[in-house]
Write a protein that holds these residues in place. Sequence first.
Motif, PDB file in Angstrom:
ATOM      1  N   ASP A 114      48.642 -27.665 -43.440  1.00 31.17           N
ATOM      2  CA  ASP A 114      49.585 -28.515 -42.722  1.00 31.17           C
ATOM      3  C   ASP A 114      49.203 -28.687 -41.257  1.00 31.17           C
ATOM      4  O   ASP A 114      49.719 -29.586 -40.581  1.00 31.17           O
ATOM      5  CB  ASP A 114      51.002 -27.933 -42.806  1.00 31.17           C
ATOM      6  N   TRP A 115      48.340 -27.810 -40.773  1.00 31.65           N
ATOM      7  CA  TRP A 115      48.003 -27.819 -39.350  1.00 31.65           C
ATOM      8  C   TRP A 115      46.590 -28.327 -39.082  1.00 31.65           C
ATOM      9  O   TRP A 115      46.115 -28.246 -37.940  1.00 31.65           O
ATOM     10  CB  TRP A 115      48.129 -26.403 -38.772  1.00 31.65           C
ATOM     11  N   ARG A 116      45.899 -28.855 -40.084  1.00 31.65           N
ATOM     12  CA  ARG A 116      44.502 -29.237 -39.832  1.00 31.65           C
ATOM     13  C   ARG A 116      44.069 -30.400 -40.708  1.00 31.65           C
ATOM     14  O   ARG A 116      44.672 -30.687 -41.743  1.00 31.65           O
ATOM     15  CB  ARG A 116      43.584 -28.041 -40.055  1.00 31.65           C
ATOM     16  N   GLU A 117      42.988 -31.055 -40.268  1.00 28.40           N
ATOM     17  CA  GLU A 117      42.391 -32.129 -41.043  1.00 28.40           C
ATOM     18  C   GLU A 117      40.882 -32.116 -40.834  1.00 28.40           C
ATOM     19  O   GLU A 117      40.386 -31.668 -39.794  1.00 28.40           O
ATOM     20  CB  GLU A 117      42.960 -33.485 -40.636  1.00 28.40           C
ATOM     21  N   SER A 118      40.156 -32.622 -41.804  1.00 25.28           N
ATOM     22  CA  SER A 118      38.698 -32.567 -41.764  1.00 25.28           C
ATOM     23  C   SER A 118      38.144 -33.488 -40.682  1.00 25.28           C
ATOM     24  O   SER A 118      38.622 -34.611 -40.485  1.00 25.28           O
ATOM     25  CB  SER A 118      38.121 -32.961 -43.124  1.00 25.28           C
ATOM     26  N   VAL A 119      37.121 -33.005 -39.981  1.00 25.34           N
ATOM     27  CA  VAL A 119      36.428 -33.821 -38.991  1.00 25.34           C
ATOM     28  C   VAL A 119      35.432 -34.750 -39.682  1.00 25.34           C
ATOM     29  O   VAL A 119      35.056 -35.786 -39.138  1.00 25.34           O
ATOM     30  CB  VAL A 119      35.714 -32.921 -37.962  1.00 25.34           C
ATOM     31  N   GLY A 120      35.003 -34.377 -40.893  1.00 25.76           N
ATOM     32  CA  GLY A 120      34.051 -35.207 -41.637  1.00 25.76           C
ATOM     33  C   GLY A 120      32.607 -34.808 -41.433  1.00 25.76           C
ATOM     34  O   GLY A 120      31.714 -35.654 -41.516  1.00 25.76           O
ATOM     35  N   LEU A 121      32.365 -33.540 -41.167  1.00 24.98           N
ATOM     36  CA  LEU A 121      31.001 -33.047 -40.989  1.00 24.98           C
ATOM     37  C   LEU A 121      30.361 -32.730 -42.336  1.00 24.98           C
ATOM     38  O   LEU A 121      31.024 -32.243 -43.258  1.00 24.98           O
ATOM     39  CB  LEU A 121      30.988 -31.794 -40.119  1.00 24.98           C
ATOM     40  N   GLN A 122      29.044 -32.966 -42.437  1.00 24.24           N
ATOM     41  CA  GLN A 122      28.297 -32.558 -43.614  1.00 24.24           C
ATOM     42  C   GLN A 122      28.176 -31.031 -43.625  1.00 24.24           C
ATOM     43  O   GLN A 122      28.122 -30.404 -42.559  1.00 24.24           O
ATOM     44  CB  GLN A 122      26.904 -33.156 -43.603  1.00 24.24           C
ATOM     45  N   PRO A 123      28.113 -30.430 -44.796  1.00 21.65           N
ATOM     46  CA  PRO A 123      27.936 -28.969 -44.856  1.00 21.65           C
ATOM     47  C   PRO A 123      26.728 -28.486 -44.073  1.00 21.65           C
ATOM     48  O   PRO A 123      26.779 -27.424 -43.446  1.00 21.65           O
ATOM     49  CB  PRO A 123      27.787 -28.705 -46.352  1.00 21.65           C
ATOM     50  N   VAL A 124      25.623 -29.265 -44.085  1.00 18.11           N
ATOM     51  CA  VAL A 124      24.436 -28.821 -43.372  1.00 18.11           C
ATOM     52  C   VAL A 124      24.675 -28.789 -41.868  1.00 18.11           C
ATOM     53  O   VAL A 124      24.149 -27.912 -41.156  1.00 18.11           O
ATOM     54  CB  VAL A 124      23.219 -29.728 -43.714  1.00 18.11           C
ATOM     55  N   THR A 125      25.468 -29.717 -41.355  1.00 18.15           N
ATOM     56  CA  THR A 125      25.788 -29.723 -39.925  1.00 18.15           C
ATOM     57  C   THR A 125      26.600 -28.493 -39.560  1.00 18.15           C
ATOM     58  O   THR A 125      26.369 -27.860 -38.514  1.00 18.15           O
ATOM     59  CB  THR A 125      26.561 -30.997 -39.545  1.00 18.15           C
ATOM     60  N   ILE A 126      27.554 -28.145 -40.421  1.00 20.22           N
ATOM     61  CA  ILE A 126      28.368 -26.948 -40.180  1.00 20.22           C
ATOM     62  C   ILE A 126      27.492 -25.713 -40.188  1.00 20.22           C
ATOM     63  O   ILE A 126      27.640 -24.810 -39.341  1.00 20.22           O
ATOM     64  CB  ILE A 126      29.487 -26.853 -41.231  1.00 20.22           C
ATOM     65  N   ASP A 127      26.515 -25.667 -41.123  1.00 15.34           N
ATOM     66  CA  ASP A 127      25.609 -24.511 -41.186  1.00 15.34           C
ATOM     67  C   ASP A 127      24.797 -24.379 -39.909  1.00 15.34           C
ATOM     68  O   ASP A 127      24.615 -23.267 -39.383  1.00 15.34           O
ATOM     69  CB  ASP A 127      24.664 -24.655 -42.385  1.00 15.34           C
ATOM     70  N   VAL A 128      24.281 -25.503 -39.406  1.00 11.36           N
ATOM     71  CA  VAL A 128      23.493 -25.474 -38.168  1.00 11.36           C
ATOM     72  C   VAL A 128      24.337 -24.961 -37.003  1.00 11.36           C
ATOM     73  O   VAL A 128      23.891 -24.131 -36.207  1.00 11.36           O
ATOM     74  CB  VAL A 128      22.923 -26.874 -37.860  1.00 11.36           C
ATOM     75  N   LEU A 129      25.575 -25.459 -36.901  1.00 14.66           N
ATOM     76  CA  LEU A 129      26.460 -25.018 -35.824  1.00 14.66           C
ATOM     77  C   LEU A 129      26.758 -23.527 -35.930  1.00 14.66           C
ATOM     78  O   LEU A 129      26.683 -22.797 -34.932  1.00 14.66           O
ATOM     79  CB  LEU A 129      27.759 -25.822 -35.858  1.00 14.66           C
ATOM     80  N   GLN A 130      27.097 -23.073 -37.114  1.00 15.07           N
ATOM     81  CA  GLN A 130      27.436 -21.657 -37.290  1.00 15.07           C
ATOM     82  C   GLN A 130      26.240 -20.759 -36.997  1.00 15.07           C
ATOM     83  O   GLN A 130      26.382 -19.726 -36.326  1.00 15.07           O
ATOM     84  CB  GLN A 130      27.957 -21.432 -38.707  1.00 15.07           C
TER      85      GLN A 130
END
Length: 599
Positions: free
Chosen positions: A493-509
């Motif tokens: 209820d408190w969030r929504e997807s930014v629309g990042l690809q999983p690979v982009t999230i992996d690079v950031l993490q």
Amino acid sequence: MTLDLQSRWQLRLKKDSDRTVGKHFQAVMAMVVVSGVLFGAVGTRLAQLQLVDGIRNRQRAETNRIRLVPKRPARGALLDRNGKILASSRLSHSISIWPIALPRSEWPTVIDRLSEILNVSPDSIRQRLEQAGYESIEAITIARGVSPAQATAIAEFGDELPGVRLEAEAVRNYPNGDLAAHVLGYTGEITEDELNESQYEEYRMGDIIGQMGAEAAFEQTLQGQWGGQQVEVDSSGRVISVLGNKPAISGNDVRLTIDLEVQKLAEQALGNTKGAIVAMDPDSGAILAMVSRPTFDPNIFTTNITDAQWAQLQGAEHPFLNRSLQGFPPASTFKIVTTAAGIESGAYSPDAVLPTFAFLNVGGHLFWDWNNAGFGPLGFRGAMAMSSDTFFYQVGRRVGGETLIQWTRRFGFGSKTGIEIGAEESAGLVPDDAWKQDNLGYGWLVGDSINMSIGQGFLQTSPLQVAVMFAVPANGGYLVTPHLLQDSRTEDDWRESVGLQPVTIDVLQDGLRQVISGGTARSLNLPNMPPIAGKTGTAEAPPYENHAWFGAYAPADDPEILIVAFAEHSGGGGGSVAAPMVKQMLEGYYKDWQPSQPQ
């Protein structure tokens, strides 16, 4: 025939007697007429009073004899997420006056005596009295939180103070002093301007309302409903008997997401440094702690604040200002957004490697790397770890301003976050071509994209917005709405997807983890804490000293807490000034942490 003397005398008497009888009759008739007129007038007036004005006069008489004595409801408490008290009420005394209790001519003597006891200006009391009106039947509170000595003096000189009441009442109390002051806010008497606002249409002069923070945001829940007593009074305004009683209904408690123990850690970590710290649950956006320095003690508003105290609060240091909600250049923490824009735009592959340099020459202007040397070839992960400026300059230049601005806004910058205390929040600034044309007279340049790529230029973001940005890689790609109200809503209820690809999230993490494991914040790579991911930032703010930033979340593989520390014009770097604050907090938060034993 001539009458003798006796006969003439008798005839004279008879004539006089005849005239006297006529005069008596005329007098009687005149009296009857006059009496009739008088009684008629009296009768007419009585009829007017009894038949025509009877109801109105009876109401007026009742008004002069009957008083409604309002009873203020107890304000609801503010609690932390575990039910610990952050703000409640304590017993105190107030002094009020009844305007109608005295003729206008007698009030000056009472006001002068009262001003001596309370050590306040007679004009301030007179102004309140005239504002309400000398015929008002409602009591006017003129002092709250009076001292025991003042309360005793009021009681002792009661005979000299007709129309003055000393009452016990509940006043706001913040048991932890200035802790979380900017989150909790403070209470104060409603102003005349506020009374004209629609949200306060049920309020009256003298009401206490929330003036800032959670006190203001949750006013309608905390306030409660007035009660009162209908009493009979004598000509001096003294109560003779109680005719009726309506109990006041206390306000409801509000449970906040603030964790008192985490808040204490944040307060200690920031110390007296001008700046802010925000701690948040990265999955839901629940605010665990929010600190701003300089600060203030909200307890001072429960009594009559002095001119000196008010002057200090309005001083150059601006202690009222919640720096967690104000805009500043985010510096290299913003490289999270630049990384996302570079990969998601298709301009770069997730594994792209770029050379880095001492500086980048763009149109004859030199954009230097922070170490004035460069770091050799780097990918996104390594560039994040070493915070290479020239790497991200290249990304920003190739991606271009329009795409970079688009992704900046998708991460929540340039808009208020939605937190309940948003009345005090700045939306920050995401500059674009139109903004530059309107404010500077020329459009977007390549240099603007380069500056924005490392969180500089005209970009302005608040520590809370930066925390929301860090939550995106922490929670796997969701933009959260930070909030203070603890309720039954779920994380979704408190969030929504930014629309990042999983690979982009992996690079950031991975990149944020490498900042700690071998990059600019290696001081947080400790065995007594779980793995941490984070990013430093040092923002130029000429002609003043630099701002220092550091944001981090832990554990890196399954975060439960996210912390952003900001030091305003500290003069140091993010790794040397802000990172130690986060480290201190995490050491306290994970003081009982033990590493998992290998199976």
